[in-house]
Design an enzyme around this catalytic site. Structure first.
Site, mmCIF file in Angstrom:
data_model
loop_
_atom_site.group_PDB
_atom_site.id
_atom_site.type_symbol
_atom_site.label_atom_id
_atom_site.label_comp_id
_atom_site.label_asym_id
_atom_site.label_seq_id
_atom_site.Cartn_x
_atom_site.Cartn_y
_atom_site.Cartn_z
ATOM 1 N N GLN A 91 0.819 -1.226 0.000
ATOM 2 C CA GLN A 91 0.000 0.000 0.000
ATOM 3 C C GLN A 91 0.850 1.271 0.000
ATOM 4 O O GLN A 91 0.312 2.373 -0.081
ATOM 5 C CB GLN A 91 -0.951 0.016 1.210
ATOM 6 C CG GLN A 91 -1.957 -1.107 1.224
ATOM 7 C CD GLN A 91 -3.065 -0.952 0.192
ATOM 8 O OE1 GLN A 91 -3.234 0.100 -0.436
ATOM 9 N NE2 GLN A 91 -3.848 -2.010 -0.005
ATOM 10 N N HIS A 150 -1.425 -4.707 -9.038
ATOM 11 C CA HIS A 150 -2.812 -4.249 -9.186
ATOM 12 C C HIS A 150 -3.175 -3.137 -8.212
ATOM 13 O O HIS A 150 -4.243 -2.533 -8.317
ATOM 14 C CB HIS A 150 -3.811 -5.415 -9.092
ATOM 15 C CG HIS A 150 -4.065 -5.952 -7.717
ATOM 16 N ND1 HIS A 150 -5.165 -5.578 -6.988
ATOM 17 C CD2 HIS A 150 -3.380 -6.822 -6.944
ATOM 18 C CE1 HIS A 150 -5.149 -6.222 -5.817
ATOM 19 N NE2 HIS A 150 -4.083 -6.987 -5.772
ATOM 20 N N THR A 167 7.340 -21.023 -16.030
ATOM 21 C CA THR A 167 7.584 -20.144 -17.181
ATOM 22 C C THR A 167 7.172 -18.717 -16.837
ATOM 23 O O THR A 167 6.090 -18.483 -16.302
ATOM 24 C CB THR A 167 6.803 -20.659 -18.412
ATOM 25 O OG1 THR A 167 7.233 -22.007 -18.645
ATOM 26 C CG2 THR A 167 7.066 -19.814 -19.637
ATOM 27 N N CYS A 226 -10.289 -8.077 1.655
ATOM 28 C CA CYS A 226 -10.257 -9.506 1.988
ATOM 29 C C CYS A 226 -11.182 -9.843 3.140
ATOM 30 O O CYS A 226 -11.796 -10.885 3.174
ATOM 31 C CB CYS A 226 -8.850 -9.945 2.386
ATOM 32 S SG CYS A 226 -7.663 -9.570 1.142
HETATM 33 C C1 LIG Z 1 -0.932 -4.404 2.843
HETATM 34 C C2 LIG Z 1 -1.250 -5.496 1.885
HETATM 35 N N1 LIG Z 1 -0.405 -6.527 1.757
HETATM 36 C C3 LIG Z 1 -0.652 -7.534 0.913
HETATM 37 C C4 LIG Z 1 -1.773 -7.567 0.125
HETATM 38 C C5 LIG Z 1 -2.024 -8.713 -0.807
HETATM 39 O O1 LIG Z 1 -1.763 -8.328 -2.145
HETATM 40 P P1 LIG Z 1 -2.352 -9.156 -3.372
HETATM 41 O O2 LIG Z 1 -3.782 -8.820 -3.492
HETATM 42 O O3 LIG Z 1 -1.542 -8.693 -4.547
HETATM 43 O O4 LIG Z 1 -2.108 -10.602 -3.089
HETATM 44 C C6 LIG Z 1 -2.705 -6.519 0.235
HETATM 45 C C7 LIG Z 1 -3.956 -6.529 -0.548
HETATM 46 O O5 LIG Z 1 -4.934 -5.917 -0.195
HETATM 47 C C8 LIG Z 1 -2.420 -5.453 1.127
HETATM 48 O O6 LIG Z 1 -3.259 -4.420 1.252
#
Ligand SMILES: Cc1ncc(COP(=O)(O)O)c(C=O)c1O
Length: 381
Positions: free
Chosen positions: A179, A201, A237, A324
């Protein structure tokens, strides 16, 4: 559409999608193939690695492509814990890390590691002194996020890095930069960071792409065994188009960081002032030591999920907490660690901006938030 959930994910830059498409269709070779089609793909992969290394101020042999933040964090922690367990099986982290850190810690605990989870203060900040006094003879890793995904607080990464270097240089310092990258400057070498995770992303790149910086000289235990790609660290790959598009997205986002940050500070100020004027609203994102992109707030007595869906009717998209955990109905662990009461945390929202959000969009959002609160309070009477 007013999209205000950029900490969950961002809309890819059109040029990033274009570069992915060009590489995927015109340079589809396997970088390991001996012929010229493979050679072209290998050249593009090397170029992407060098570009990212230059943007991060490190060497290209310190850049490893991954599938994103979750893999980067898993690889950094499991790879370092296993390879360096001879230094000890104690790891320090915080209570407010992303699940891709916390769940790995739980797995490592099952493998005999001891984990210290440090709390944060009311502004979401971990104390450097608390880390200092938690370091033991058998501490092998300290893992701290740069920017918190729920409230946007900025941890004192450089200070932590130099403290570790002074106190116990054998301790590896991992930073989850998912972030933070593209939001505020980071100097990996100066901050004494050994391992640094980013995910494309989150900066208008494509999902399924990320980078782990591994300081030269470290030897991690690989997560994926096989054909030996990524200098034996990540077999499989290579996703050349993903790597090229990630390099492009990172360059574009770092330009945004340079030229558009002040505008975002203005939007954040407007949001804060407008939210503060609303009845029964509590702003959780700290005023200082936090990025302008994220503003987390509660509207007391309003059910977070209902509110998010009500705003969706106006084509406005924000989120309850981190993406999440937003579907699992768990209370924000960041807010809980900050001492926010459970019922207040349960009615919390996160607006997360991108550099091209406009004041007009924010004004509409504020109006619709006010209308929605009024409507919900009426319904609840
Ligand atoms: C602080 C932090 N670390 C790790 C991740 C995980 O990243 P990814 O979605 O690319 O697996 C996120 C995703 O929200 C995040 O906010």
């Amino acid at each position: 559409m007013i999209y205000l959930d950029n900490s969950a994910t961002t809309k890819p830059f059109p040029d990033v999608v274009k570069s992915y498409s060009t590489v995927a269709t015109e340079f589809f070779g396997n970088p390991s193939s001996l012929h010229s089609i493979g050679g072209q793909a290998e050249k593009l992969l090397t170029q992407a690695r060098t570009q990212i290394a230059d943007l991060l101020g490190v060497k290209n042999n310190e850049i490893y492509f991954t599938s994103g933040g979750t893999e980067g964090n898993n690889f950094a922690l499991k790879g370092a814990a296993k390879a360096y367990q001879g230094r000890g099986k104690h790891i320090i982290t915080t209570e407010v890390e992303h699940d891709s850190i916390h769940k790995v810690m739980e797995q490592l605990q099952e493998d005999g590691f001891t984990i210290t989870y440090l709390p944060v203060d009311k502004n979401g900040l971990v104390s450097v002194e608390a880390i200092t006094s938690s370091i033991r003879k058998d501490t092998s890793i300290v893992s701290i996020m740069h920017v918190n995904n729920e409230i946007g607080s900025i941890q004192p990464i450089a200070e932590i890095g130099s403290m570790i270097k002074r106190q116990k240089p054998s301790v590896l310092f991992h930073v989850d930069g998912v972030q933070g990258i593209g939001k505020l400057p980071i100097e990996l070498k100066k901050a004494n960071i050994d391992l640094y995770t980013i995910s494309a992303h989150k900066f208008h790149g494509l999902k399924g792409n990320g980078v782990l910086y591994i300081r030269e000289g470290l030897m991690l235990s690989p997560l994926l065994a096989g054909g030996g790609q990524e200098r034996n660290y990540r077999s499989g790959t290579e996703n050349v188009a993903g790597a090229v598009s990630t390099a492009k997205a990172l360059r574009m986002q770092l330009d945004n960081q340079l030229y558009k940050k002040d505008k975002l500070v203005e939007l954040n100020r407007y949001l804060r002032e407008s939210l503060a004027q609303m009845e029964d609203t509590v702003i959780h994102s700290p005023l200082e030591k936090s990025i302008p992109h994220i503003i987390n707030f509660s509207i007391l007595g309003v059910k977070a999920e209902v509110f998010v869906h009500a705003l969706e009717k106006y084509n406005i998209y924000l989120s309850t907490t981190s993406a999440c955990s937003s579907k699992s109905n768990t209370v924000s662990k960041t807010l809980t660690s900050m001492g926010v009461a459970k019922d207040v945390a349960e009615s919390s929202f996160r607006i997360s901006l991108h550099y091209d959000n406009t004041l007009e969009e924010i004004k509409i959002t504020i109006d619709k938030i006010a209308d929605t609160i009024k409507w919900l309070r009426g319904v609840m009477k």
